[in-house]
Design an enzyme around this catalytic site. Structure first.
Site, PDB file in Angstrom:
ATOM      1  N   GLY A   1       8.709  -0.927   5.579  1.00 49.72           N
ATOM      2  CA  GLY A   1      10.040  -0.060   5.666  1.00 49.72           C
ATOM      3  C   GLY A   1       9.988   0.867   4.315  1.00 49.72           C
ATOM      4  O   GLY A   1       8.789   1.436   4.753  1.00 49.72           O
TER       5      GLY A   1
ATOM      6  N   CYS B   1       9.826   0.858   1.768  1.00 51.66           N
ATOM      7  CA  CYS B   1       8.703   0.901   0.522  1.00 51.66           C
ATOM      8  C   CYS B   1       7.230   1.290   1.069  1.00 51.66           C
ATOM      9  O   CYS B   1       6.954   1.905   0.001  1.00 51.66           O
ATOM     10  CB  CYS B   1       9.243  -0.563  -0.061  1.00 51.66           C
ATOM     11  SG  CYS B   1       8.045  -0.416  -1.214  1.00 51.66           S
TER      12      CYS B   1
ATOM     13  N   HIS C   1      -4.859  -8.303 -29.422  1.00 45.31           N
ATOM     14  CA  HIS C   1      -5.222  -7.741 -30.607  1.00 45.31           C
ATOM     15  C   HIS C   1      -6.887  -6.862 -29.751  1.00 45.31           C
ATOM     16  O   HIS C   1      -7.320  -7.497 -29.904  1.00 45.31           O
ATOM     17  CB  HIS C   1      -5.428  -7.780 -32.222  1.00 45.31           C
ATOM     18  CG  HIS C   1      -5.643  -6.700 -32.647  1.00 45.31           C
ATOM     19  ND1 HIS C   1      -4.636  -5.614 -33.410  1.00 45.31           N
ATOM     20  CD2 HIS C   1      -6.966  -6.206 -33.689  1.00 45.31           C
ATOM     21  CE1 HIS C   1      -5.585  -4.976 -33.282  1.00 45.31           C
ATOM     22  NE2 HIS C   1      -6.980  -5.066 -33.685  1.00 45.31           N
TER      23      HIS C   1
HETATM   24  P1  FAD Z   1      14.225   0.182   3.243  1.00 48.52           P
HETATM   25  O1  FAD Z   1      12.669  -0.128   2.407  1.00 48.52           O
HETATM   26  O2  FAD Z   1      13.949   0.931   3.810  1.00 48.52           O
HETATM   27  O3  FAD Z   1      13.728  -1.185   4.937  1.00 48.52           O
HETATM   28  C1  FAD Z   1      14.537  -0.243   6.038  1.00 48.52           C
HETATM   29  C2  FAD Z   1      13.677  -0.282   7.231  1.00 48.52           C
HETATM   30  O4  FAD Z   1      14.875  -0.494   8.848  1.00 48.52           O
HETATM   31  C3  FAD Z   1      13.043   1.100   7.816  1.00 48.52           C
HETATM   32  O5  FAD Z   1      12.101   0.428   8.016  1.00 48.52           O
HETATM   33  C4  FAD Z   1      14.157   1.387   8.703  1.00 48.52           C
HETATM   34  O6  FAD Z   1      13.121   1.895  10.045  1.00 48.52           O
HETATM   35  C5  FAD Z   1      14.304  -0.322   9.678  1.00 48.52           C
HETATM   36  N1  FAD Z   1      15.731  -0.372   9.741  1.00 48.52           N
HETATM   37  C6  FAD Z   1      16.917   0.630   9.554  1.00 48.52           C
HETATM   38  N2  FAD Z   1      17.796   0.854  10.339  1.00 48.52           N
HETATM   39  C7  FAD Z   1      17.312  -0.119  12.095  1.00 48.52           C
HETATM   40  C8  FAD Z   1      17.708  -0.324  13.185  1.00 48.52           C
HETATM   41  N3  FAD Z   1      18.925  -0.367  13.810  1.00 48.52           N
HETATM   42  N4  FAD Z   1      16.809  -0.873  13.823  1.00 48.52           N
HETATM   43  C9  FAD Z   1      14.996  -1.521  13.603  1.00 48.52           C
HETATM   44  N5  FAD Z   1      15.077  -0.893  11.888  1.00 48.52           N
HETATM   45  C10 FAD Z   1      15.965  -0.245  11.364  1.00 48.52           C
HETATM   46  N6  FAD Z   1      11.330   0.926  -5.328  1.00 48.52           N
HETATM   47  C11 FAD Z   1      10.445   0.307  -6.459  1.00 48.52           C
HETATM   48  O7  FAD Z   1      11.335  -0.376  -6.585  1.00 48.52           O
HETATM   49  N7  FAD Z   1       9.234   0.667  -7.140  1.00 48.52           N
HETATM   50  C12 FAD Z   1       8.947   2.668  -6.435  1.00 48.52           C
HETATM   51  O8  FAD Z   1       8.146   3.190  -6.827  1.00 48.52           O
HETATM   52  C13 FAD Z   1       9.883   2.784  -5.408  1.00 48.52           C
HETATM   53  N8  FAD Z   1       8.965   4.107  -4.999  1.00 48.52           N
HETATM   54  C14 FAD Z   1      10.321   5.159  -4.239  1.00 48.52           C
HETATM   55  C15 FAD Z   1       9.800   6.013  -3.801  1.00 48.52           C
HETATM   56  C16 FAD Z   1      10.526   6.528  -2.793  1.00 48.52           C
HETATM   57  C17 FAD Z   1       9.628   7.951  -2.231  1.00 48.52           C
HETATM   58  C18 FAD Z   1      10.981   6.023  -2.207  1.00 48.52           C
HETATM   59  C19 FAD Z   1      11.615   6.736  -1.170  1.00 48.52           C
HETATM   60  C20 FAD Z   1      11.541   5.027  -2.479  1.00 48.52           C
HETATM   61  C21 FAD Z   1      10.977   3.939  -3.383  1.00 48.52           C
HETATM   62  N9  FAD Z   1      11.593   3.153  -4.320  1.00 48.52           N
HETATM   63  C22 FAD Z   1      10.502   2.614  -5.113  1.00 48.52           C
HETATM   64  C23 FAD Z   1      12.459   2.519  -3.497  1.00 48.52           C
HETATM   65  C24 FAD Z   1      12.149   1.346  -2.134  1.00 48.52           C
HETATM   66  O9  FAD Z   1      11.255   1.564  -1.558  1.00 48.52           O
HETATM   67  C25 FAD Z   1      13.954   0.178  -1.067  1.00 48.52           C
HETATM   68  O10 FAD Z   1      14.721   0.280  -2.859  1.00 48.52           O
HETATM   69  C26 FAD Z   1      13.221  -0.209  -0.690  1.00 48.52           C
HETATM   70  O11 FAD Z   1      12.461  -0.484   0.081  1.00 48.52           O
HETATM   71  C27 FAD Z   1      14.924  -0.224  -0.329  1.00 48.52           C
HETATM   72  O12 FAD Z   1      14.003  -1.625   0.676  1.00 48.52           O
HETATM   73  P2  FAD Z   1      14.955  -2.548   2.215  1.00 48.52           P
HETATM   74  O13 FAD Z   1      14.680  -3.937   2.563  1.00 48.52           O
HETATM   75  O14 FAD Z   1      16.363  -2.149   1.440  1.00 48.52           O
HETATM   76  O15 FAD Z   1      15.199  -0.466   2.899  1.00 48.52           O
END
Ligand code: FAD
Ligand code: NAI
Length: 462
Positions: free
Chosen positions: A40, A42, A441
């Site tokens: 994703g 992340c 410590h």
């Molecule tokens: P996502 O990680 O967004 O994954 C969703 C996935 O679904 C994606 O791979 C996408 O391609 C796929 N997808 C979407 N729609 C479809 C579809 N219709 N069919 C098939 N696939 C689909 N969080 C932290 O806790 N620590 C950090 O240090 C941190 N750093 C970050 C730095 C940046 C630059 C960014 C942008 C975000 C950061 N985050 C961080 C936030 C974190 O990335 C997100 O909170 C997290 O990835 C959310 O996870 P998720 O599984 O909900 O969605």
């Protein structure tokens, strides 16, 4: 038609963890992911690549301070392409690791874009599979700014800012939130003159005010310039750069800033479009997040949702916890809904900024009785030995029960140090109990103990 107990859409930290756990619980599971790699936002374009670049740029920044440790080095330099290649390798290794975990746990990866043509069905490319339950974990996308066109060359989202081929001389960051500060610091360390434009009169809304103010001062000392209380009126591409027009919110004065690159980092929005949710009648809340109950069920039977696409902090570990709770409940196991008040947030700048629970302002606003304990790292032996004296630990507790209501740490390793207080708050351990537990410590953790002692009115080293 192939038939699964659970089809997860999205293989970010929410979706892939849910898929693995569900398979471990005995469900037949497929996970739909349209990217060519798992993990994703992340792993691919978020947490991991940003931390890789923060680490590389921090090493570079440290070279300048090695003389203080009695170390002299010859002429130092860096190779941006090599730095980017290292970042890509870290990402590649980790995303391959998820593919391995899928194989090991028997999760089928369906590579393509998923849609939900009807309850109980998921379509991926030409194939439609049957699903007893569907878990939407499609994450989020960067929020756009009205009138500003992102081209990922000059006007960037975080994705573009993680892959610049050369260091911009002038970088304007719109938004003094987590992404703006982390990536602003990366490029400032590598030589860009960075100006952060923020709509509010402060950085990091949501963080404790005292901590945010101190962090701003420290970041300014490192060269980041802040223009707070400013609205971006327009971003105009001109040749190889752009002109950012900003308007002061207090008196309407308009100013322009020239930039070689502009990073738009004003938040993220849930990704719900194109799944077919409207036709299915899945309810979204007023902000566009999918509405769910305590077990992550939407209003449509058999359709669940977790992670960035549902309300709560947009963080990877929160998404993971949602995923575990959702599939444990689905498999009939008792599992309490995650308590988002106990989810820590960490900004991985140097110094790091870690937040947990209530801020001092929130306690004041709600007239909640509280005590405050602070301990500055300058008085901590390990911090002195390492040359990491910037920052402090601040704890907020209930004067009657001693329960910890909030904790905020600014300093090196703040993101690790906060974990002790996460455990304390989660288990109900008191200020007294944290202060009474042995802290090695010399360690920066001693500052946590001291902050608790200070909140109890009996500091030792302050
Ligand atoms: P996502 O990680 O967004 O994954 C969703 C996935 O679904 C994606 O791979 C996408 O391609 C796929 N997808 C979407 N729609 C479809 C579809 N219709 N069919 C098939 N696939 C689909 N969080 C932290 O806790 N620590 C950090 O240090 C941190 N750093 C970050 C730095 C940046 C630059 C960014 C942008 C975000 C950061 N985050 C961080 C936030 C974190 O990335 C997100 O909170 C997290 O990835 C959310 O996870 P998720 O599984 O909900 O969605
Ligand atoms: P954010 O919500 O952290 O910060 C956005 C900032 O932009 C806020 O300060 C806001 O006031 C400001 N803003 C909004 N509109 C504006 C405008 N028109 N002009 C100027 N400023 C404006 O969002 P960000 O930094 O984009 O990060 C998105 C999400 O990603 C966050 O929710 C965060 O949780 C997650 N993330 C987490 C990281 C971590 O845990 N270390 C690292 C990076 C991102």
């Amino acid at each position: 038609m192939r038939n699964f107990d659970l089809v997860v859409i999205g293989a970010g930290p929410g979706g892939y963890v849910a898929a693995i756990r569900a398979a471990q619980l005995g469900l037949s599971v497929a996970c739909v992911e349209e990217r060519a790699t798992l993990g994703g936002t992340c792993l691919n374009v978020g947490c991991i690549p940003s931390k890789a670049l923060l680490s590389s740029s921090e090493h570079w920044a440290e070279v300048k301070h090695l003389a203080a440790h009695g170390i002299t080095v010859g002429e130092a330099g860096f190779d941006l392409a090599a730095m980017m290649a290292r970042k890509d390798k870290v990402v590649g290794d980790l995303t391959k690791g998820i593919a391995h975990l899928f194989k090991k746990n028997g999760v089928e990866w369906l590579n393509g874009r998923g849609t939900i043509p009807a309850p109980g069905q998921v379509r991926v490319g030409d194939e439609t599979v049957l699903a007893k339950n569907i878990l939407i974990a499609t994450g989020s996308d960067p929020a756009g700014l009205a009138g500003v066109t992102v081209d990922e060359e000059v006007v960037l989202t975080s994705t573009g800012a993680l892959a610049l081929p050369k260091v911009p001389d002038l970088l304007v960051v719109i938004g003094a939130g987590v992404i703006g500060l982390e990536l602003g610091q990366v490029w400032a360390r590598l030589g860009a003159k960075v100006t952060v434009v923020e709509y509010l009169d402060r950085i990091l809304p949501g963080a404790d005010g005292e901590i945010a103010k101190t962090a701003q001062r420290l970041l300014q000392r490192q060269g980041l310039a802040f223009q707070l209380g400013r609205k971006v009126a327009s971003v105009t591409r001109d040749g190889a750069g752009a002109t950012v027009t900003v308007e002061r919110r207090d008196n309407g004065a308009v100013d322009t800033i020239e930039a070689d690159a502009v990073l738009v980092a004003i938040g993220r929005r849930p990704r719900t479009a194109g799944l077919g949710l409207e036709a299915l009648g899945v309810t979204l809340d007023a902000r566009g997040f999918i509405a769910v109950d305590g077990q992550f069920r939407t209003n449509v039977p058999g359709i669940l949702a977790i992670g960035d696409v549902v309300p709560g902090p947009m963080l990877a570990h929160k998404a993971e916890e949602d995923g575990i709770a959702a599939v444990e409940a689905l498999a009939g196991h008792a599992h309490a809904a995650p308590d988002y008040a106990l989810v820590p947030g960490v900004v991985y700048t140097a110094p790091e900024i870690a937040s947990l629970g209530a801020t001092e302002e929130a306690l004041k606003d709600s007239a909640t009785p509280h005590v405050v304990g602070r301990f500055q790292f300058i008085a901590n032996g390990r911090a002195r030995a390492m040359g990491a004296t910037d920052g402090l630990v601040k704890v907020l507790g209930c004067p009657d029960t001693g329960r910890i209501l909030g904790a905020h740490i600014l300093g090196r390793n703040a993101g690790e140090l906060i974990q002790e207080l996460v455990l304390a708050m989660t288990t109900g351990a008191t200020l007294e109990q944290v202060a009474a537990s042995s802290h090695a410590h010399p360690g920066m953790g001693e500052a946590v103990k001291e902050a608790c002692l200070a909140a109890l009115g009996k500091p030792l080293h302050a």
